[in-house]
Design a protein around this motif. Sequence first.
Motif, PDB file in Angstrom:
ATOM      1  N   ASP A 110       0.841  -1.199   0.000  1.00  9.65           N
ATOM      2  CA  ASP A 110       0.000   0.000   0.000  1.00  9.65           C
ATOM      3  C   ASP A 110       0.874   1.247   0.000  1.00  9.65           C
ATOM      4  O   ASP A 110       2.026   1.207   0.440  1.00  9.65           O
ATOM      5  CB  ASP A 110      -0.888   0.030   1.253  1.00  9.65           C
ATOM      6  CG  ASP A 110      -2.020  -0.975   1.169  1.00  9.65           C
ATOM      7  OD1 ASP A 110      -2.121  -1.671   0.142  1.00  9.65           O
ATOM      8  OD2 ASP A 110      -2.803  -1.053   2.145  1.00  9.65           O
ATOM      9  N   ASP A 112       0.276   3.908   1.768  1.00  9.02           N
ATOM     10  CA  ASP A 112       0.110   4.724   2.974  1.00  9.02           C
ATOM     11  C   ASP A 112       1.089   4.391   4.093  1.00  9.02           C
ATOM     12  O   ASP A 112       0.894   4.790   5.229  1.00  9.02           O
ATOM     13  CB  ASP A 112      -1.336   4.630   3.483  1.00  9.02           C
ATOM     14  CG  ASP A 112      -1.748   3.191   3.706  1.00  9.02           C
ATOM     15  OD1 ASP A 112      -0.880   2.306   3.608  1.00  9.02           O
ATOM     16  OD2 ASP A 112      -2.932   2.956   3.978  1.00  9.02           O
ATOM     17  N   GLN A 114       1.496   1.768   5.670  1.00 10.15           N
ATOM     18  CA  GLN A 114       1.016   0.816   6.680  1.00 10.15           C
ATOM     19  C   GLN A 114       1.775  -0.503   6.553  1.00 10.15           C
ATOM     20  O   GLN A 114       1.794  -1.309   7.456  1.00 10.15           O
ATOM     21  CB  GLN A 114      -0.483   0.561   6.491  1.00 10.15           C
ATOM     22  CG  GLN A 114      -1.329   1.692   7.038  1.00 10.15           C
ATOM     23  CD  GLN A 114      -2.787   1.303   7.108  1.00 10.15           C
ATOM     24  OE1 GLN A 114      -3.420   1.003   6.110  1.00 10.15           O
ATOM     25  NE2 GLN A 114      -3.338   1.315   8.308  1.00 10.15           N
ATOM     26  N   ARG A 216      -1.921   4.666   9.278  1.00  9.66           N
ATOM     27  CA  ARG A 216      -1.872   5.360   8.004  1.00  9.66           C
ATOM     28  C   ARG A 216      -1.131   6.683   8.220  1.00  9.66           C
ATOM     29  O   ARG A 216      -1.428   7.421   9.158  1.00  9.66           O
ATOM     30  CB  ARG A 216      -3.324   5.631   7.593  1.00  9.66           C
ATOM     31  CG  ARG A 216      -3.500   5.926   6.166  1.00  9.66           C
ATOM     32  CD  ARG A 216      -4.976   5.876   5.839  1.00  9.66           C
ATOM     33  NE  ARG A 216      -5.147   5.197   4.572  1.00  9.66           N
ATOM     34  CZ  ARG A 216      -4.803   5.741   3.415  1.00  9.66           C
ATOM     35  NH1 ARG A 216      -4.311   6.953   3.373  1.00  9.66           N
ATOM     36  NH2 ARG A 216      -4.954   5.073   2.298  1.00  9.66           N
TER      37      ARG A 216
HETATM   38 MG    MG Z   1      -4.262   1.602   4.397  1.00 10.04          MG
END
Ligand code: MG
Length: 329
Positions: A110, A112, A114, A216
């Motif tokens: 991802d 973000d 994470q 996030r």
């Molecule tokens: Mg996420």
Amino acid sequence: MKTISILIPCHNEENNLHYLFEALCDLTLKEAEIHPEGADTPIIISMKDYNWKFMFVNDGSSDDTLTILRELANKDERITIINLSRNFGKENAMLAGMDLIEGNAVIIMDADLQHPVETIPEMVYWWSKGYDDVYGRRLVRGKESVLRRNMSMVFYKTLDSIADINTLPNVGDFRLLDRKVIDALRSLRETQRYTKGLYCWVGFSKKGVEFCQAERTGGKSSFNFFRLLNLAIDGITDFSTKPLRMASIAGGIVSFLAFTYMIFIIVKTIIWGEPVTGFPTLICVILLLGGLQLLALGVIGEYLGRIFNEVKNRPPYIIESIIKKETES
Ligand code: MG
Ligand code: UDP
């Protein structure tokens, strides 16, 4: 030298991309010390032994994601941007990436942050040991609402018991896949994809590595309650026709009970007659049968909808442009 490509679907991630790319660049220069399970001493694994590429899929972002991606791509020729013509959803964005990505292995993560970049060396280690699908297993699920955590638990339990595949709990899209697995996933062209199930469906040798899911960094999650519910229904209907079977069985049982009750009413009326009473019973029976019928119709409708979407045979995504350093096609 083997090439590892990193595939990152992005939807409104303007606040995260600089941090993410910086972390990825640091990673590619690293001599990482890892402690894989089963090894007594730490192992040093050099990320410089691999050729790295990055593919960002801009999934119809409405913020400055594309501008930032262009800036990054102009500075680094290892980057390719796939710019989709609108938002097609993460599953389709990943498919677009898989269709075009090069490399001996692909890591999906991802945008973000994470998914910690620090877990990648251990994934690469297990890949070098011959595993084809090295998946990340979340230890901490980040700051999630209790409702969401419980819902996803119920969902995985339901999917496991209903579907014909064994999905792994707390395992998502953060994983390293060998070229073989990517090719297998690309060959599955269903339009309403549930990729988490497809990883299990295609098989290949799997190995889990644990990671702590961070918060996030910026922006907000694109998955609200209804998107997750839709994904859950997709997951179940994608991998099993058992709900249809359950509807038939429930129909059979209810018909049998209704028939028995009918005989009882007929006999009772013949023997004792029937002064007009029984309104509550009547209403209960009508409501129960009506509800069950609607439920069964809904289940059939779900599958019919899937067939409708598949026979249309639309492409799962449309590419507006492919952008690399100073060139555009
Ligand atoms: Mg996420
Ligand atoms: N994403 C995407 N298209 C979408 C929604 C999300 O490409 O329609 C990307 C998003 O940019 C991120 C990843 O998919 O890189 C996971 O999304 P998010 O963080 O919103 O999901 P969560 O972590 O809450 O499951």
